[in-house]
Scaffold this motif. Structure first.
Motif, mmCIF file in Angstrom:
data_model
loop_
_atom_site.group_PDB
_atom_site.id
_atom_site.type_symbol
_atom_site.label_atom_id
_atom_site.label_comp_id
_atom_site.label_asym_id
_atom_site.label_seq_id
_atom_site.Cartn_x
_atom_site.Cartn_y
_atom_site.Cartn_z
ATOM 1 N N ARG A 250 37.329 53.865 38.165
ATOM 2 C CA ARG A 250 37.242 53.542 36.741
ATOM 3 C C ARG A 250 38.635 53.214 36.218
ATOM 4 N NH1 ARG A 250 32.679 54.747 34.468
ATOM 5 N NH2 ARG A 250 31.285 55.988 35.773
ATOM 6 N N ASN A 269 41.766 43.056 20.744
ATOM 7 C CA ASN A 269 40.595 42.171 20.846
ATOM 8 C C ASN A 269 40.658 41.316 22.107
ATOM 9 O OD1 ASN A 269 39.472 43.195 18.554
ATOM 10 N ND2 ASN A 269 40.426 41.674 17.208
ATOM 11 N N ARG A 272 39.739 43.528 24.994
ATOM 12 C CA ARG A 272 38.292 43.797 25.030
ATOM 13 C C ARG A 272 37.537 42.603 25.595
ATOM 14 N NH1 ARG A 272 37.951 46.950 19.450
ATOM 15 N NH2 ARG A 272 37.957 49.070 20.277
ATOM 16 N N ASP A 273 37.897 41.397 25.115
ATOM 17 C CA ASP A 273 37.237 40.182 25.615
ATOM 18 C C ASP A 273 37.439 40.058 27.111
ATOM 19 O OD1 ASP A 273 36.341 39.438 23.233
ATOM 20 O OD2 ASP A 273 37.793 37.808 22.880
ATOM 21 N N GLY A 276 35.378 42.246 29.348
ATOM 22 C CA GLY A 276 33.959 41.878 29.409
ATOM 23 C C GLY A 276 33.087 43.112 29.301
ATOM 24 N N ASN A 277 31.992 43.111 30.060
ATOM 25 C CA ASN A 277 31.090 44.266 29.914
ATOM 26 C C ASN A 277 31.059 45.140 31.152
ATOM 27 O OD1 ASN A 277 29.865 42.462 31.441
ATOM 28 N ND2 ASN A 277 28.184 41.978 30.016
ATOM 29 N N ASP A 278 32.184 45.243 31.837
ATOM 30 C CA ASP A 278 32.288 46.133 32.998
ATOM 31 C C ASP A 278 32.160 47.589 32.516
ATOM 32 O OD1 ASP A 278 33.150 47.788 35.054
ATOM 33 O OD2 ASP A 278 34.672 46.370 35.768
ATOM 34 N N PRO A 279 31.097 48.297 32.946
ATOM 35 C CA PRO A 279 30.916 49.667 32.432
ATOM 36 C C PRO A 279 31.966 50.642 32.950
ATOM 37 C CG PRO A 279 29.302 49.153 34.146
ATOM 38 C CD PRO A 279 30.068 47.890 33.897
ATOM 39 N N ASP A 280 32.747 50.240 33.944
ATOM 40 C CA ASP A 280 33.777 51.142 34.475
ATOM 41 C C ASP A 280 35.145 50.913 33.835
ATOM 42 O OD1 ASP A 280 31.930 52.348 36.024
ATOM 43 O OD2 ASP A 280 32.387 51.224 37.853
ATOM 44 N N HIS A 282 37.075 51.491 30.429
ATOM 45 C CA HIS A 282 36.957 52.201 29.152
ATOM 46 C C HIS A 282 38.174 51.849 28.299
ATOM 47 C CE1 HIS A 282 33.859 54.910 30.931
ATOM 48 N NE2 HIS A 282 34.522 54.597 32.031
#
Ligand code: UDP
Length: 409
Positions: A250, A269, A272-273, A276-280, A282
């Motif tokens: 992670r 920002n 964050r972009d 992406g949407n990698d759940p690992d 944070h």
């Protein structure tokens, strides 16, 4: 308070502090910077001022007040001093000076020693009382940023003010400039007893993990820093992405805003972009006073990065080393002073280098542990707050007695 440090910090530092305080007790010592919270300078002052008071010094901390325009200008000055080309106009410098002039009315600068931190309040020297120019009142400019290769016009504008001080302090010798005043090198420091660095129980650490929704199921890589391009958060994500192909892990990027840093939100920002949407991955934006939480994040991590591409000192490195964590840092500013390459961690020059060293630590936990332990001792001997108090008091005392032979002091 200072007694609590006995047995933790080097004894020689405590003895010297005691001797210096015999001479300086009751004298006034004012520090001025431009933010109460966020970033390394505020971090140190929050801890140092009460300690100085406890030592019998009449210490005060004042914060220069400015509006958004002022902090946009001073962030540009900061970036240009660290080598970035920025556009400046005469008006901007006038605005900078005017805000300093206005602050003069609210800040009582009458003290035996005045220590001005960084460029934002540097022009206050122009309002130093005539009576304090001679005699024993000492004005010191303390530079926390990397001014080794500044954009020259910007440095010369600032230098007009710096040369009026009695002395200047830099964090790293290669930042020192050619100046007609005394110059000293003092590295910053961390407080082993603060909420940021004190020991935490497993329960406290686990609670923070739960609070931020961070499962403890795989190794954690962490970087704590303001969202600032010089801290290279995108580079950290790129290094993580390389590592992730081989080692499941992670990544935590934890940062907080600082009132004197207006760029943070835009960079957050971007980060964050990019994540992406990698759940690992944070990305945590914390209020700047969440010291215990940062402490817990550092303690729950397996490898800690400070992959800066420009850096003043990088307190986060010492913070991690004090917690016996293996560290990897960009080879810039004060980071190589803290990371003795191959002994207390690794310095790196690229994303690929960072990824390689992260994998080396993840695949060799014994080596990671050994380096972590070395790191803690290295910090104990060099980067604890008592050593920095010792240095400031020594510089003040020597400046007061300039010209005297050491045996007369
Ligand atoms: N810090 C914090 N919360 C954050 C980010 C940073 O408390 O979300 C602290 C960090 O622990 C360190 C200081 O801010 O004590 C940053 O100091 P450093 O010298 O690393 O960098 P600077 O921000 O001064 O460039």
């Amino acid at each position: 308070m200072i007694r609590q440090y006995s047995g933790i910090v080097p004894k020689g530092d405590l003895l010297l502090i005691q001797k210096l305080c015999d001479k300086l007790k009751g004298k006034s010592f004012i520090h001025v910077n431009s933010t109460r919270e966020g970033g390394g300078v505020a971090e140190i002052l929050q801890r140092m001022i009460p300690l100085l008071k406890d030592l019998g010094i009449d210490a005060r901390w004042e914060v220069l007040e400015g509006d958004a325009t002022f902090f946009e200008i001073t962030k540009k000055i900061h970036n240009a001093l660290q080598g970035n080309r920025e556009k400046f106009t005469k008006k901007m410098w006038e605005y900078y000076y005017e805000v300093n002039r206005k602050n003069k009315k609210n800040i009582n600068l009458n003290a035996d020693a005045v220590l001005i931190h960084d460029p934002q309040p540097a022009a206050l020297i122009d309002f130093r009382r005539k009576s304090s120019r001679s005699g024993k009142k000492i004005w010191i400019w303390r530079c926390h940023i990397d001014v080794a290769h500044p954009v020259s016009g910007v440095w010369s504008n600032l230098k007009k003010y710096i040369v009026q001080y009695n002395s200047a302090i830099f964090s790293v010798s290669k930042f020192a400039k050619s100046l007609p005043i005394d110059e000293f090198i003092v590295t910053p420091s961390i407080d082993p007893l603060s909420d940021k660095n004190r020991e935490l129980t497993d329960r406290e650490i686990n609670e923070v993990g739960e609070q931020f929704g961070i499962p403890r199921d795989k190794p954690i890589i962490l970087q704590v820093s303001r969202f600032d391009r010089f801290k290279d958060p995108i580079g950290v994500i790129n290094a993580y992405k390389i590592v992730k192909k081989y080692n499941d892990c992670r990544l935590i990027l934890a940062g907080s805003p600082a009132t004197d840093d207006p760029e943070g939100e835009a960079i957050l920002n971007e980060v964050r972009d990019y994540a992406g949407n990698d759940p690992d991955i944070h990305i945590l934006l914390l209020p700047p006073d969440k010291h215990k939480e940062i402490n817990a994040l550092q303690r729950m991590s397996d490898v800690i990065l400070q992959k800066s591409i420009k850096e003043g000192f990088g307190l986060t490195v010492s913070e991690a080393m004090w917690k016996e964590k293996p560290v990897i840092g960009g080879a810039v500013g004060g980071i190589p002073l803290q990371i003795v390459h191959g002994l207390t961690g690794f310095v790196v020059y690229s994303v690929e280098g960072a990824a390689f060293r992260i994998r080396q630590f993840l695949n060799n936990p014994d080596m990671a542990k050994r380096m972590g332990q070395e790191g803690r001792e290295y910090v104990r001997n060099n980067f604890l707050i008592t050593r920095q108090i010792r240095d400031y008091l020594s510089i003040w005392y020597c400046s007061m007695n300039k010209g005297k032979h050491v045996l007369e002091l």
